[in-house]
Design an enzyme around this catalytic site. Sequence first.
Site, short mmCIF file in Angstrom:
data_model
loop_
_atom_site.label_atom_id
_atom_site.label_comp_id
_atom_site.label_asym_id
_atom_site.label_seq_id
_atom_site.Cartn_x
_atom_site.Cartn_y
_atom_site.Cartn_z
N SER A 1 4.68 5.72 11.13
CA SER A 1 4.78 4.28 11.24
C SER A 1 4.76 3.84 12.71
O SER A 1 3.74 3.99 13.38
CB SER A 1 6.02 3.78 10.48
OG SER A 1 5.97 2.40 10.27
N HIS B 1 0.86 2.19 6.55
CA HIS B 1 1.33 1.67 5.24
C HIS B 1 0.27 0.76 4.61
O HIS B 1 0.58 -0.30 4.07
CB HIS B 1 2.64 0.91 5.42
CG HIS B 1 3.68 1.68 6.16
ND1 HIS B 1 4.06 2.95 5.81
CD2 HIS B 1 4.41 1.35 7.27
CE1 HIS B 1 5.00 3.38 6.66
NE2 HIS B 1 5.22 2.44 7.55
#
Length: 248
Positions: free
Chosen positions: A134, A170
């Site tokens: 991330s 994501h």
Amino acid sequence: MTTDEPTILATSGGLRPGERTYFEFTPLTQYAVDLAGVAGRAPRVCTVTTAGGDAAHVMHGLAEAGRIAGYEHTNLQLFGMPNVADVEAHLLSQDVIWVMGGSVVNLLAVWRAHGLDAILHRAWQAGVVLTGVSAGSICWYQGGTTDSFGPQLAPVTDGLAFLPYGNGVHYDSEERRRPLIHRLVADGTLGPTHCTDDGVGLLYSGTELVEAVAESGAGAYVVQRDGDTVREDALDVRRLPARAGGRR
């Protein structure tokens, strides 16, 4: 051990809740460790938790995950001061540097205040494998999309730029990510942008994209301008073998 070429594995995975522990590392992180080519000793893996403010429970959970995986694990802590006397020497002695998610904007600001941007570049050039999830993926690129400023996603364009692309993380699990990436590429805020669904990583040798790998069934994509439109091309994704419990 170090790799022959500067190596980054940028991911939307690599860590999950453990069955009996807070965290356990998953095949994407194991793949990053394999890339380092360590033999005859435990791999040296340093996690970096700046993006989450060096939360104590996260650092403890990562240490436990590292022990279970068989790593010689350390964590670089920058709040409220570095927890090692010589940050550069410590990072250059590692096989893998793994960066936790959280606020990529805060991560970049704190890293630059401590000179970690230059130190990490030297580690990368020296063959230490850089990886993370991330925010720990976006940081290596020119920029991407982030919720660092608030619940509405916004662009970040001052990444470390070791990799000359944008990055979308994501991509399948947060519905606002894909349309914002398309808009930012269309208006020139981001250049060609490499995106990962949850459970997928992108391997780079130097700045060249080598392959997409996955620990779960998901995809990877390149988004770029094509005349007056935006084109999204799916990449071939190689499935990594499962390793129960994150153990080697």
